[in-house]
Design an enzyme around this catalytic site. Structure first.
Site, PDB file in Angstrom:
ATOM      1  N   ASP A 285      -1.269 -22.092   7.442  1.00 13.39           N
ATOM      2  CA  ASP A 285      -0.897 -21.215   6.334  1.00 13.39           C
ATOM      3  C   ASP A 285       0.634 -21.217   6.302  1.00 13.39           C
ATOM      4  OD1 ASP A 285      -0.161 -19.123   4.714  1.00 13.39           O
ATOM      5  OD2 ASP A 285      -1.428 -17.617   5.687  1.00 13.39           O
TER       6      ASP A 285
ATOM      7  N   TYR B 240       0.548 -10.508  16.830  1.00 15.82           N
ATOM      8  CA  TYR B 240      -0.123 -10.921  15.603  1.00 15.82           C
ATOM      9  C   TYR B 240       0.828 -11.732  14.716  1.00 15.82           C
ATOM     10  CZ  TYR B 240      -2.326 -10.972  11.101  1.00 15.82           C
ATOM     11  OH  TYR B 240      -2.872 -11.393   9.922  1.00 15.82           O
TER      12      TYR B 240
ATOM     13  N   LYS C 157      -3.895 -15.259  10.742  1.00 19.27           N
ATOM     14  CA  LYS C 157      -5.270 -15.534  11.137  1.00 19.27           C
ATOM     15  C   LYS C 157      -5.437 -16.979  11.602  1.00 19.27           C
ATOM     16  CE  LYS C 157      -7.900 -13.365  11.408  1.00 19.27           C
ATOM     17  NZ  LYS C 157      -7.944 -12.744  12.754  1.00 19.27           N
TER      18      LYS C 157
HETATM   19  C1  F6R Z   1      -3.895 -12.475   6.271  1.00 21.19           C
HETATM   20  C2  F6R Z   1      -4.796 -11.351   6.128  1.00 21.19           C
HETATM   21  C3  F6R Z   1      -4.381 -10.260   5.215  1.00 21.19           C
HETATM   22  C4  F6R Z   1      -3.086  -9.603   5.652  1.00 21.19           C
HETATM   23  C5  F6R Z   1      -2.714  -8.403   4.761  1.00 21.19           C
HETATM   24  C6  F6R Z   1      -1.376  -7.795   5.134  1.00 21.19           C
HETATM   25  O1  F6R Z   1      -4.513 -13.643   6.634  1.00 21.19           O
HETATM   26  O2  F6R Z   1      -5.812 -11.298   6.757  1.00 21.19           O
HETATM   27  O3  F6R Z   1      -5.406  -9.309   5.066  1.00 21.19           O
HETATM   28  O4  F6R Z   1      -3.177  -9.206   6.997  1.00 21.19           O
HETATM   29  O5  F6R Z   1      -2.635  -8.821   3.416  1.00 21.19           O
HETATM   30  O6  F6R Z   1      -0.431  -8.807   5.090  1.00 21.19           O
HETATM   31  P1  F6R Z   1       1.126  -8.615   5.352  1.00 21.19           P
HETATM   32  O7  F6R Z   1       1.267  -7.929   6.698  1.00 21.19           O
HETATM   33  O8  F6R Z   1       1.679 -10.010   5.344  1.00 21.19           O
HETATM   34  O9  F6R Z   1       1.671  -7.773   4.235  1.00 21.19           O
HETATM   35 MG    MG Z   2      -1.396 -15.899   4.889  1.00 18.60          MG
HETATM   36 MG    MG Z   3      -5.615 -17.870   5.942  1.00 19.57          MG
END
Ligand code: F6R
Ligand code: MG
Ligand code: MG
Length: 365
Positions: free
Chosen positions: A11, A228, A231
């Site tokens: 990603d 973290y 994913k």
């Molecule tokens: C990413 C995922 C999303 C993010 C969420 C918060 O793969 O699972 O659910 O964790 O959108 O993202 P941030 O912290 O980048 O704003």
């Molecule tokens: Mg992402």
């Molecule tokens: Mg992804």
């Protein structure tokens, strides 16, 4: 003819948020892959995306863990990151955990599944790619495909599959591996692979021929980075037909969606929904987790495809079931088991809230 299939994914920026991949990233990746093909490094390639994950499917004759191939993938992700930065996509370069490539892409962010095979007369390959889930998400389907006769009737009635398969399982916390012969080791194996957060099926082999049958990525980003960072969103290559399960046996586990971890903020359980490539977009509550299946025939290493195998009304019912499971789990909001246990969540405020409330905690009598 010996061919290596390398599937390397990362990603490097989402559009919009973490929902999908911008077409300019796909174009940039194709440009880089085409150049490598012209140079003779690759026999062929196929670029696609599942949610916000950019997927590089490559065939070559350099073998597994090859420095040139891994460097090509890394450089491609770096170039795509530059595009992502220019477009100010969300989380540009998020899976590239180091500034310097040093020989192998393992352990520095991207997910990898590779296998070296002697290409058969007809070589049917299915490549599964998932988003908003974690390594180990393929444990249950791989078990069903290669060890469950209720899924794969070939285990019972095809003499070239009747001797079963060998599963290589990795303990990703302790960096150990163990092999199980099915069917006789099935119960022992299930003790481990039923806990996919720690024990992941890495490879499966035919007991009839010893050939590799399947290989999954098992990288766990949070373990690599110690925090973290995104994913794992695993991928898995499965060979099909002949001594391996038929295409329909390989796809069948996805007709009844199972529940995986990794939904919203990597902190929730959700159903894994089999979708067409067009629908591999994580929208509702950043999900639900999705899986796509790209089918190919190999012809001297050339990738004939992709055939978008879940783009089929036969999987409509699975998608409806996944939506129903999603509705039921979503009702629980911040409560387990929709929310992951405290130690498995990718996001948590626990240490700071606990600290703030420490003076208010009193001993029980
Ligand atoms: C990413 C995922 C999303 C993010 C969420 C918060 O793969 O699972 O659910 O964790 O959108 O993202 P941030 O912290 O980048 O704003
Ligand atoms: Mg992402
Ligand atoms: Mg992804």
């Amino acid at each position: 003819m010996d061919i290596t299939l390398s599937l390397i994914k990362a990603d490097v920026g989402g559009y919009v948020g973490h929902s999908s991949c911008h077409p300019d990233l796909l174009d940039k990746a194709k440009e880089s892959m085409e150049h490598a093909k012209q140079q003779g490094l690759l026999i062929d390639y196929y670029v696609t995306a599942c949610g916000d994950d950019l997927q590089l499917i490559m065939t070559h004759q350099k073998g597994q863990e090859n420095e040139q191939i891994h460097k090509l993938a890394w450089n491609t992700f770096v170039e795509c990151t530059a595009v992502a930065k220019k477009l100010k996509l969300h989380g540009a370069g998020q899976d590239l955990l180091t500034d310097a490539f040093s020989g192998n892409i393992r352990g520095i962010g991207p997910g990898v599944a590779e296998m070296q095979i002697a290409e058969r007369e007809a070589e049917s390959i299915i490549i599964f790619m998932a988003d908003k889930t974690a390594s180990g998400a393929f444990n249950l389907p791989l078990y069903k495909i290669f060890a469950d006769p209720f899924n794969t009737i070939g285990l019972v009635i095809a003499s070239n599959m009747h001797s079963g398969f060998v599963f290589e399982v990795h303990d990703i916390l302790e960096n150990k591996k163990v092999s199980f012969n099915t069917p006789e080791d099935t119960y022992d194996m299930l003790v481990f692979i039923g806990s996919p957060g720690r024990y992941c099926i890495k490879n499966v082999y035919s007991r009839q021929t010893g050939e590799i049958a399947a290989s999954a990525s098992t990288q766990k980003l949070s373990l690599i980075a110690g925090r973290y960072v995104g994913k794992d969103d695993p991928v898995c290559i499965v060979r099909s037909q002949g001594v391996f399960p038929a295409v329909g046996e390989v796809l069948e586990p996805f007709a009844t969606p199972h529940i995986v971890e990794g939904w919203m903020r990597g902190s929730h359980h959700g159903p894994i929904m089999p979708v067409s490539v067009r629908n591999a977009r994580a929208t509702r509550f950043d999900g639900p987790p999705r899986v796509i299946a790209a089918g190919f025939q190999l012809a001297e290493g050339k990738l004939i495809g992709a055939n978008d195998l879940f783009d089929d009304p036969a999987f409509d019912s699975a998608r409806e079931q996944a939506n129903d499971i999603a509705d039921i789990l979503r009702r629980m909001g911040p409560f387990e088991p929709h929310r992951l246990p405290l130690d498995a969540m990718e996001y948590t405020t626990m240490p700071e809230v606990r600290k703030k409330l420490a003076p208010r905690f009193q001993d029980l009598d």
